[in-house]
Structures are given as structure tokens and as C-alpha cells.
Design a protein around this motif. Structure first.
Motif, short mmCIF file in Angstrom:
data_model
loop_
_atom_site.label_atom_id
_atom_site.label_comp_id
_atom_site.label_asym_id
_atom_site.label_seq_id
_atom_site.Cartn_x
_atom_site.Cartn_y
_atom_site.Cartn_z
N SER A 72 0.93 -1.22 0.11
CA SER A 72 0.11 -0.04 0.12
C SER A 72 0.88 1.25 -0.07
O SER A 72 1.93 1.38 0.76
CB SER A 72 -0.97 0.00 1.12
OG SER A 72 -1.91 -1.07 1.20
N LEU A 73 0.52 2.28 -0.86
CA LEU A 73 1.29 3.36 -0.80
C LEU A 73 0.69 4.45 -1.73
O LEU A 73 -0.42 4.27 -1.95
CB LEU A 73 2.57 3.16 -1.82
CG LEU A 73 2.63 2.66 -3.24
CD1 LEU A 73 3.82 3.28 -3.76
CD2 LEU A 73 2.36 1.32 -3.44
N MET A 74 0.98 5.66 -1.69
CA MET A 74 0.53 6.72 -2.55
C MET A 74 1.60 7.36 -3.50
O MET A 74 2.90 7.50 -2.90
CB MET A 74 0.01 7.81 -1.68
CG MET A 74 -0.90 8.98 -2.30
SD MET A 74 -1.75 9.99 -1.15
CE MET A 74 -0.72 10.39 -0.08
N VAL A 75 1.61 7.79 -4.63
CA VAL A 75 2.54 8.35 -5.48
C VAL A 75 2.07 9.98 -5.74
O VAL A 75 0.91 10.20 -5.92
CB VAL A 75 2.70 7.56 -6.63
CG1 VAL A 75 3.83 8.16 -7.52
CG2 VAL A 75 3.07 6.16 -6.52
N SER A 76 3.05 10.80 -5.57
CA SER A 76 2.85 12.12 -6.02
C SER A 76 3.71 12.69 -7.03
O SER A 76 5.05 12.29 -6.92
CB SER A 76 2.66 12.97 -4.88
OG SER A 76 2.81 14.47 -4.93
N ILE A 97 -6.57 -1.64 -5.73
CA ILE A 97 -7.75 -0.83 -5.30
C ILE A 97 -7.47 0.56 -4.81
O ILE A 97 -6.45 0.55 -4.28
CB ILE A 97 -8.48 -1.65 -4.12
CG1 ILE A 97 -9.90 -1.00 -3.86
CG2 ILE A 97 -7.76 -2.01 -2.96
CD1 ILE A 97 -10.65 -2.03 -2.82
N GLY A 98 -8.02 1.47 -5.15
CA GLY A 98 -7.81 2.83 -4.55
C GLY A 98 -7.46 3.72 -5.94
O GLY A 98 -7.27 3.29 -7.06
N THR A 99 -6.73 4.89 -5.80
CA THR A 99 -6.16 5.61 -6.53
C THR A 99 -4.60 5.91 -6.28
O THR A 99 -4.19 5.96 -5.10
CB THR A 99 -6.85 6.97 -6.87
OG1 THR A 99 -6.58 7.61 -5.62
CG2 THR A 99 -8.29 6.89 -7.08
N TRP A 100 -3.85 6.26 -7.25
CA TRP A 100 -2.38 6.49 -7.05
C TRP A 100 -2.33 7.64 -6.28
O TRP A 100 -1.40 7.64 -5.42
CB TRP A 100 -1.54 6.44 -8.18
CG TRP A 100 -1.63 5.15 -9.08
CD1 TRP A 100 -2.48 4.73 -9.97
CD2 TRP A 100 -0.57 4.15 -8.86
NE1 TRP A 100 -2.27 3.42 -10.33
CE2 TRP A 100 -0.98 3.10 -9.82
CE3 TRP A 100 0.57 4.04 -8.29
CZ2 TRP A 100 -0.16 1.99 -9.95
CZ3 TRP A 100 1.16 2.79 -8.36
CH2 TRP A 100 0.67 1.83 -9.25
N GLU A 101 -2.81 8.63 -6.58
CA GLU A 101 -2.81 10.01 -6.06
C GLU A 101 -3.37 9.95 -4.39
O GLU A 101 -2.90 11.01 -3.57
CB GLU A 101 -3.07 11.14 -6.63
CG GLU A 101 -2.33 11.39 -7.94
CD GLU A 101 -2.60 10.69 -9.12
OE1 GLU A 101 -3.86 10.16 -8.98
OE2 GLU A 101 -2.40 10.64 -10.26
N GLY A 102 -4.49 9.11 -4.24
CA GLY A 102 -5.05 9.20 -2.81
C GLY A 102 -4.86 7.96 -2.00
O GLY A 102 -5.15 8.01 -1.09
N GLY A 103 -4.10 6.96 -2.69
CA GLY A 103 -3.80 5.97 -1.81
C GLY A 103 -4.14 4.63 -2.67
O GLY A 103 -5.44 4.43 -2.77
N ILE A 104 -3.25 3.83 -2.92
CA ILE A 104 -3.60 2.37 -3.72
C ILE A 104 -3.03 1.07 -2.80
O ILE A 104 -2.01 1.40 -2.33
CB ILE A 104 -3.08 2.60 -5.15
CG1 ILE A 104 -3.79 1.58 -6.05
CG2 ILE A 104 -1.61 2.78 -5.14
CD1 ILE A 104 -3.44 1.77 -7.57
N THR A 105 -3.58 0.29 -3.24
CA THR A 105 -2.91 -1.05 -2.66
C THR A 105 -2.92 -2.06 -3.86
O THR A 105 -3.94 -2.25 -4.64
CB THR A 105 -4.06 -1.85 -1.38
OG1 THR A 105 -4.07 -0.75 -0.39
CG2 THR A 105 -3.66 -3.27 -1.24
#
Length: 193
Positions: A72-76, A97-105
Motif C-alpha cells: 500500500s502506498l501513494m504516489v505524487s 484498489i484505490g487511486t495512485w494519488e489518493g492511496g492505492i493497494t
């Protein structure tokens, strides 16, 4: 079916107590060199100075792991670096599941093991369209599962962030103590004392 597998992976992550598993020292990094095979090459690839209005790919990877399936991480990407950014999981099965900029697993349908997949495993990409600014491609904490990496038996470990990637600049230092292995200089006992 894909949503069911993702849901089961998330439920398994939440049901497992946060105990040390197979990856207590794993490190996440960003590099622009997808052929890097050692720590020095990963570090050398942390900066890229591309021609304006060209495409560049940042590779998000992990090292110092034994076996894992989920992260799980987030990318900016800093403002002014990329006109448009695209992301992709490189994990087998591509479950996300999730979004890259909002938090993804991200979850793999197969265990990622150091023995089979190598000591440096690139699990995601950030595709940039360079518009000329200087900035970083950053790995940030997921809001609900910060720095979670789930090993192949379901135990949760926490990765440290070794390095981000810099576009037209050197990336800033990240975390003291989270560095790739460095060669130890041979010394005599007298000079060590």
C-alpha cells in the motif's frame, strides 16, 4: 471475479495482526533506470534530466525483501514536472484498489520472492510527460495502510522509503537509516579501535 480477489486480499490484510513477517528490512525506491541490478545503479538512476516535451518513466521498486504479495502506498509528482502522469502496476495479475494519488493497494496473484524475482523488483511505473519544471516523483504513505507490505503468508511488515526520483534536480534525502547496502571499507583492527 477481479473485485472479489481484491476484496479478499484487503480482508486478509486487515485480519492479520501487525507482526513482523518475512520482510522486516524492505525498502521502497524510485529510479529512472529499469535495468538497475545493484544499489549503486538504483541510486545513480534517482535523477533524470530529460528533454522538454518528452516522455520519461519512473520505476517504483522494492529491495531487501524475502517474499511479498501486497503493498500500500501513494504516489505524487510535483507540480510543473509532468503535463500528464499515468501509472501502472507491474505485479502479476495487476490487482489494485484505490487511486495512485489518493492511496492505492496493489496485490499480486503470485508471491514476489527475492530468490525467483531478484533482489530489486520493479512493481509499478509512473509515466511522465515532461514540461520542463524541476521536482520529484514521490512515494508517500497510504492514508489507511501506511507503508504496509504483506508477505506471502499474510503477515504485515512496514517498508521504509529509500529514495524518491528527481526530475531536473537531485531528490531530497528521505529517511536516515533507510539506505541501500553500501560496501564496507576494509580496515585493520588497529584503525577501527
Amino acid at each position: 471475479m477481479k473485485h472479489l480477489v481484491i476484496t479478499l486480499a484487503i480482508v486478509a490484510m486487515l485480519a492479520v495482526p501487525a507482526v513482523a513477517g518475512m520482510n522486516p528490512d524492505c525498502k521502497v525506491f524510485v529510479t529512472f533506470d529499469d535495468s538497475a541490478t545493484d544499489y549503486a545503479e538504483v541510486e545513480a538512476g534517482a535523477r533524470v534530466d530529460p528533454t522538454i516535451y518528452t516522455n520519461v518513466t519512473g520505476y517504483i521498486g522494492m529491495c531487501d525483501f524475502s517474499s511479498w504479495t501486497t503493498i500500500s502506498l501513494m504516489v505524487s509528482v510535483d507540480a510543473g514536472v509532468s503535463g500528464a502522469t499515468s501509472y501502472a502496476s507491474l505485479l502479476p495479475g495487476g490487482l489494485a484498489i484505490g487511486t495512485w494519488e489518493g492511496g492505492i493497494t496493489l496485490a499480486s496473484t503470485d508471491a514476489i520472492t527475492a530468490a525467483a524475482d531478484g533482489p530489486f523488483y520493479f512493481f509499478a511505473t509512473a509515466g511522465l510527460f515532461v514540461v520542463g519544471g524541476a521536482g520529484e516523483v514521490k512515494v508517500l504513505d497510504h492514508g489507511e495502510y501506511p507503508r504496509w507490505v504483506v508477505d506471502s503468508v499474510g503477515d504485515v511488515d512496514y517498508y521504509c522509503l529509500w529514495q524518491n526520483g528527481g526530475v531536473n534536480m537531485d531528490p531530497a534525502g528521505i529517511e536516515p537509516g533507510c539506505f541501500g547496502d553500501t560496501a564496507v571499507k576494509t580496515e585493520t583492527w588497529g584503525s577501527i579501535k
